[in-house]
Scaffold this active site. Structure first.
Site, mmCIF file in Angstrom:
data_model
loop_
_atom_site.group_PDB
_atom_site.id
_atom_site.type_symbol
_atom_site.label_atom_id
_atom_site.label_comp_id
_atom_site.label_asym_id
_atom_site.label_seq_id
_atom_site.Cartn_x
_atom_site.Cartn_y
_atom_site.Cartn_z
ATOM 1 N N GLY A 40 -68.080 -110.951 32.873
ATOM 2 C CA GLY A 40 -69.335 -110.883 32.038
ATOM 3 C C GLY A 40 -69.734 -109.703 31.916
ATOM 4 O O GLY A 40 -70.392 -109.059 33.099
ATOM 5 N N HIS A 41 -69.662 -109.220 30.757
ATOM 6 C CA HIS A 41 -70.175 -107.866 30.781
ATOM 7 C C HIS A 41 -71.638 -107.710 29.800
ATOM 8 O O HIS A 41 -71.710 -108.172 28.745
ATOM 9 C CB HIS A 41 -69.146 -106.811 29.973
ATOM 10 C CG HIS A 41 -68.078 -106.524 30.959
ATOM 11 N ND1 HIS A 41 -66.926 -105.705 30.521
ATOM 12 C CD2 HIS A 41 -68.049 -106.716 32.443
ATOM 13 C CE1 HIS A 41 -66.208 -105.707 31.709
ATOM 14 N NE2 HIS A 41 -66.665 -106.157 32.515
#
Ligand code: IMP
Length: 428
Positions: A40-41
């Site tokens: 998850g960026h």
């Protein structure tokens, strides 16, 4: 030498998305090389908060080629949701290429991940339950479906999907006592995904090497971190892919001599999600303060799963290990603003194990669980750091903290992030 690699230097969640997004503005190609929607960026820009799981963080940049690389495991269902969301926000600016060699995460992988974790009980890994491990298992077993399969004649792809589901139903029913999946329904669902995605499927290695030949700038974006690497991490509490620099080159098919910079992104403290040893973990007041309450975007709660992250003091033994196994040329320090207000800040500079002082990391999980961190204590600072734009703007004690990191790792800290926004960055 036009290739820059960005990897984590800890257990993931170091803030690689922001740095990749910044460097992507000067890149022609941005390629994710491993993992899937376990990552998850978060990228904040111009009023948008984008949570990217599979699409590379360069997606905001006009004309860039964003590659979902050959070492990835791709969930078409969640990828299309991500792409639709980006399109709706007008944020899908880059061109997209999906490696034909990337493997597909199928619905049975997700079920098997959850079932395996439940069966392990207290010994669970604490996975994101996105089917990552089971998809890589199929890759190694040579029974996986790849993005290339989506480019086959529809009837041939459907036949492959049906056969794969039938095979996995044996495990679901007989090993885990679960309901079997409907092969026809899944074949139909995936026919729809193939219809939408097949146009993006291509040979990523060829595209990237052609770009290198043309003198273009290429950025390789890692997910997770070296301490979660399948080979170098705290096995078995790791993810199932190679998260280190060498892994990036292997899966993308790029020669080592093309790489000029390897940036390791390290948070100013340490976090970990899921199970496994964590020598500097703080279970009390300090850990809670580092974690935050979850009200703010940057509090320490998983981008993918929402799980609270375990928090503790910066572990320079672990960061130095990451530097070694990734061949880092520099460090990027993130979330430095979070440390303001601590009276004393501790930094782990060695381990003690069975009465012996160790200055190198202990990759065996059982032994790492037994080490006692040896701390260097530093006086903290009260000033907020969010407005600092030059190193000299930082309080002297904060500057000392950065110097200690440089001295212990032997690497320059070339970028310091003091807040989520792009401009909240010190470039040295
Ligand atoms: P998996 O990758 O879902 O199989 O999970 C294996 C381990 O890696 C677990 O401890 C996860 O919490 C951790 N993990 C996977 N992806 C990430 C990430 O993007 N950030 C931090 N930890 C992760």
């Amino acid at each position: 030498m036009p290739v820059t690699v960005i990897v984590g230097a800890q257990w993931g969640d170091e803030g690689k998305g922001k740095i990749t997004d910044m460097l992507a503005s000067e890149a022609d190609v941005v390629a994710r090389f491993q993992g899937g929607d376990n990552a998850g960026h978060t990228v904040v820009y111009g009023g948008w908060t984008l949570k990217l799981h599979q699409v590379p963080s360069g997606v905001l940049h006009d004309g860039a080629l964003c590659v979902l690389g050959g070492g990835m495991v791709i969930n078409p269902r969640t990828l299309l949701r991500e792409l639709d969301d980006l399109q709706e926000k007008g944020a899908l600016r880059a061109r997209l290429l999906i490696s034909g060699r990337a493997h597909l995460i199928m619905p049975y992988h997700v079920l098997l991940d959850g079932a395996s974790e439940s069966r392990l009980g207290a010994a669970m890994i604490g996975t994101t339950r996105r089917g990552i491990g089971p998809a890589y298992q199929d890759k190694a077993a040579r029974t996986g479906l790849r993005a290339y399969d989506m480019t086959l004649a529809p009837a041939d792809f459907a036949a492959k999907v049906r056969r794969a589901v039938e095979d996995k139903n044996v495990f679901l029913e007989r090993v885990y006592g679960l309901e079997p999946l409907d092969p026809d329904a899944i074949a139909q669902e995936f026919a729809g995904y193939a219809e939408r995605l097949r146009g993006f499927v291509a040979d990523d290695s060829l595209a990237i090497n052609r770009a290198i030949e043309r003198g273009e700038r290429v950025l390789l974006e890692g997910a997770q971190g070296p301490l979660l690497d399948i080979d170098h991490g705290t096995y078995p509490y790791v993810t199932s892919s190679s998260t280190v620099t060498g892994g990036a080159l292997a899966v993308l098919g790029i020669g080592a001599r093309q790489v000029s910079r390897v940036l390791g992104v390290a948070k100013a403290y340490q976090t970990r999600v899921g199970e496994g040893p964590f020598p500097t973990e703080q279970l009390g007041e300090a850990g809670n303060r580092l974690r935050g309450t979850g009200q703010n975007l940057w509090d320490e709660f998983g981008t993918t799963t929402g799980r609270p992250r375990r928090c503790g003091w910066l572990d320079l033994v672990a960061v130095s290990y990451s530097a070694r196994v990734c061949g880092l040329t520099e460090l990027v320090l993130t979330k430095f603003d979070i440390l303001s207000g601590f009276e004393t800040i501790k930094v782990c500079t060695a381990y003690s194990l069975d009465g012996q002082l160790l200055d190198s990391f202990v990759p065996q999980a059982e032994s790492l669980a037994k080490v006692t961190p040896v701390y260097t204590e530093m006086p903290g600072w009260t000033e907020p750091l969010g407005e600092a734009r030059r190193f000299e703007d930082l309080p002297v004690r904060a500057q000392d903290y950065v110097r200690l990191i440089e001295q212990r790792t032997g690497l320059p800290v070339s970028v310091i992030s003091v807040g989520p926004e792009r401009e909240q960055t010190i470039i040295r």
